[in-house]
Scaffold this active site. Structure first.
Site, short mmCIF file in Angstrom:
data_model
loop_
_atom_site.label_atom_id
_atom_site.label_comp_id
_atom_site.label_asym_id
_atom_site.label_seq_id
_atom_site.Cartn_x
_atom_site.Cartn_y
_atom_site.Cartn_z
N GLU A 236 17.10 -1.11 -0.50
CA GLU A 236 15.92 -0.90 0.35
C GLU A 236 16.32 0.00 1.54
O GLU A 236 15.58 0.90 1.92
CB GLU A 236 15.45 -2.27 0.83
CG GLU A 236 14.14 -2.29 1.57
CD GLU A 236 13.79 -3.69 2.05
OE1 GLU A 236 14.60 -4.63 1.82
OE2 GLU A 236 12.71 -3.85 2.65
N ARG B 92 17.29 -8.92 8.43
CA ARG B 92 15.83 -9.07 8.52
C ARG B 92 15.42 -9.28 9.97
O ARG B 92 16.25 -9.57 10.83
CB ARG B 92 15.38 -10.29 7.67
CG ARG B 92 15.58 -10.14 6.19
CD ARG B 92 14.52 -9.27 5.52
NE ARG B 92 13.18 -9.74 5.77
CZ ARG B 92 12.08 -9.03 5.47
NH1 ARG B 92 12.18 -7.85 4.91
NH2 ARG B 92 10.88 -9.50 5.72
N GLN C 18 14.75 -1.68 -5.22
CA GLN C 18 13.53 -1.44 -4.44
C GLN C 18 12.78 -0.29 -5.09
O GLN C 18 13.32 0.81 -5.27
CB GLN C 18 13.94 -1.11 -2.99
CG GLN C 18 12.79 -0.87 -2.05
CD GLN C 18 12.18 -2.13 -1.46
OE1 GLN C 18 12.77 -3.22 -1.57
NE2 GLN C 18 11.02 -2.01 -0.85
N ASP D 80 8.55 -2.14 10.66
CA ASP D 80 8.21 -3.41 11.30
C ASP D 80 8.94 -3.78 12.60
O ASP D 80 8.30 -3.98 13.61
CB ASP D 80 8.42 -4.56 10.30
CG ASP D 80 7.67 -4.33 8.99
OD1 ASP D 80 7.03 -3.27 8.84
OD2 ASP D 80 7.71 -5.20 8.12
N SER E 260 0.79 -1.22 0.00
CA SER E 260 0.00 0.00 0.00
C SER E 260 0.83 1.28 0.00
O SER E 260 0.73 2.11 -0.91
CB SER E 260 -0.93 -0.03 1.21
OG SER E 260 -1.53 1.21 1.42
N ASP F 255 4.04 1.63 -0.29
CA ASP F 255 5.04 1.62 -1.37
C ASP F 255 4.42 2.20 -2.64
O ASP F 255 5.03 3.01 -3.34
CB ASP F 255 5.51 0.18 -1.67
CG ASP F 255 6.25 -0.45 -0.50
OD1 ASP F 255 5.66 -0.53 0.60
OD2 ASP F 255 7.41 -0.85 -0.67
C1 2M8 Z 1 8.44 -4.33 4.76
O1 2M8 Z 1 7.34 -5.03 5.30
C2 2M8 Z 1 6.92 -6.34 4.85
C3 2M8 Z 1 5.64 -6.68 5.59
O2 2M8 Z 1 4.65 -5.76 5.27
C4 2M8 Z 1 7.95 -7.43 5.11
O3 2M8 Z 1 8.95 -7.20 5.79
O4 2M8 Z 1 7.74 -8.53 4.60
C5 2M8 Z 1 8.41 -2.92 5.39
O5 2M8 Z 1 9.60 -2.22 5.14
C6 2M8 Z 1 7.21 -2.13 4.86
O6 2M8 Z 1 7.23 -0.83 5.33
C7 2M8 Z 1 7.20 -2.13 3.33
O7 2M8 Z 1 5.99 -1.55 2.88
C8 2M8 Z 1 7.31 -3.56 2.75
C9 2M8 Z 1 7.49 -3.57 1.24
O8 2M8 Z 1 8.53 -2.70 0.84
O9 2M8 Z 1 8.41 -4.24 3.33
#
Ligand code: 2M8
Length: 462
Positions: free
Chosen positions: A427, A224, A442, A190, A46, A48
């Site tokens: 990223e 991660r 990214q 997160d 969303s 993004d």
């Molecule tokens: C990251 O989040 C996702 C879960 O929604 C993940 O880690 O799998 C976060 O950086 C989030 O802010 C971002 O929207 C997403 C996709 O870039 O990745």
């Protein structure tokens, strides 16, 4: 795209950097929406997509408008815009938890028809800001594009209004002006130390074994969230699904219920954009009054969350009934919201320039780490626990400009672009070495680079 081994020595002219950023967005283009990243994130996210639309506007305003409309077509009956719309063509082992795990359409009658499936969470509402930006670029280009953008805003307006209404009702039954999140994934930051205390209080029950597909796509698992974090993430998803995604039940029983100041600040800035969109779309005066009230309520709410010990704003744990006072970039919420108290703005700028953030002498570039190096949860290579996020720098840059802080904005843009000269469009970046981490190519990193490069204000040269 550029490999990391060869990227370190890279340099590029602004035109070359823009061409590379454009290639990243084309690489991830799925027709009328864009993957967040080629391998790690093969779906539509969303917030993004909102940042992506801002970048796409400089390549093709109609395509940028489609990015947002594609997302809005999966809006829930409640008005919620889901945090992920799952790509039915993504290989099943590319991302976990995927569409089958969420299966929201079979859990809640508020979910849109599937496929495609969506998640049942949401993310910060950058969308109105993005929609207005697309319109502004199209007006500058003029002609047919300007006419198409007018029609786009007309079409987008009701979805945006419903989305903001959802956040200010279901997610703020207290009328505090601040949004409650049910999951760290909703914050977008997160595994930030912001959530450590509230997450530690969540007791994880029985969970079936699950795969960590995300770890296949990064050079090292330390970049991660940990398995312990993931257990909590999946447990919270399970509880939300067990509650049938029903907002009232979640509010009553869910163990993670937090007022998120960054999310709320973005909503306030987005409400200002919505007000402008309402004018352009010639919306009823009644709507505009509602939005003005939301803005006022938000400002008051954020003031209550001012933390004089940190000179930043702090989140609030509704379950434990206490503030969550980690020193992270989320604390700059009043700067992002705009229009707050001038003494608080002065304090925020001092902290921004201090060694707690962009003024730390050990940084590769004077760019604010996601978590302050002085915070006990700080980890320079771990996701939202320390690295520098270009997309966050865009948000801060945009906010500094709105607050009239032109010099600081020019500096932030100049160094952010210098960081991206490696051509990876990482990223996130290790703050002390400048190494690109997480996913390459990214989309939102490429998108913000395009917006910076299109900006007319002169960047400070590093
Ligand atoms: C990251 O989040 C996702 C879960 O929604 C993940 O880690 O799998 C976060 O950086 C989030 O802010 C971002 O929207 C997403 C996709 O870039 O990745």
């Amino acid at each position: 795209m550029q490999t990391r081994a060869s990227s370190r020595e890279m340099s590029a002219t602004p035109e070359q950097l823009a061409a590379r950023a454009g290639r990243v967005l084309r690489l991830n283009d799925m027709g009328d929406w864009t993957r967040a990243a080629p391998n790690l994130y093969p779906h539509q996210w969303s917030w993004d997509s909102a940042f992506i639309a801002i970048g796409l506007a400089h390549l093709d305003t109609r395509r940028a408008a489609k990015e947002l409309l594609a997302l809005f077509s999966h809006q829930w009956r409640t008005g919620k815009i889901p945090h992920i719309v799952f790509n039915p063509e993504a290989p099943p082992e590319s991302y976990f938890p995927g569409a089958e795990h969420w299966a929201c359409a079979s859990t809640s009658s508020d979910a849109p028809p599937a496929p495609p499936y969506t998640s049942c969470l949401c993310q910060p509402p950058v969308h109105a800001i993005a929609a207005l930006r697309v319109w502004e670029v199209a007006q500058r280009n003029g002609g047919e594009e300007a006419i198409a953008a007018q029609a786009f805003l007309q079409e987008a307006y009701p979805s945006l209004l419903r989305w903001h209404r959802y956040l200010l009702t279901y997610r703020d039954p207290e009328g505090s002006g601040l949004v409650t999140i049910y999951h760290p994934w909703e914050s977008g930051t997160d595994n930030s130390p912001r959530w450590d205390t509230a997450l530690a209080a969540v007791e994880v029950g029985d969970l079936a074994p699950y795969p960590r597909h995300d770890l296949q796509h990064v050079a090292n698992a330390s970049q991660r969230p940990t398995d312990a974090d993931y257990d909590r993430y999946l447990w919270l998803v399970k509880l939300i699904k067990n509650a049938g995604c029903d907002e009232m039940s979640i509010y009553r029983y869910h163990p993670f219920l937090v007022k998120d100041v960054l999310f709320s600040a973005i909503l306030m800035a987005a409400n200002e954009a919505l007000l402008e969109i309402a004018e352009i779309a010639d919306a009823p005066e009644e709507d505009r009054t509602t939005v003005r009230n939301w803005i006022e309520r938000g400002r008051k709410g954020l003031e209550v969350r001012w933390n004089p010990d940190l000179s930043l704003c702090s989140d609030y744990d509704l379950r434990a009934e206490r503030p969550l006072s980690a020193c992270t970039i989320a604390g700059f919420a009043p700067l992002i919201a705009g229009g707050g108290r001038s003494d608080h703005l002065g304090d925020l700028l001092r902290i921004f320039d201090s060694r707690a953030f962009a003024g730390n002498p050990d940084l590769r570039w004077p760019l604010p780490p996601s978590t302050s190096p002085g915070e006990s949860g700080f980890q320079p290579r771990s996701y939202w626990r320390g690295p520098v996020w270009p997309v966050m720098n865009w948000l801060l840059w945009w906010s500094l400009k709105r607050s009239g802080e032109k010099k600081r904005a020019a500096r932030l843009k100049g160094y952010s672009l210098a960081q991206l000269l490696d051509g990876c469009f990482g990223e996130y970046y290790e703050p002390f070495t400048g190494e690109a981490l997480g996913s390459d190519d990214q989309s939102w990193t490429a998108a913000v680079a395009l917006d910076w490069l299109a900006d007319e204000e002169v960047a400070e040269k590093p």
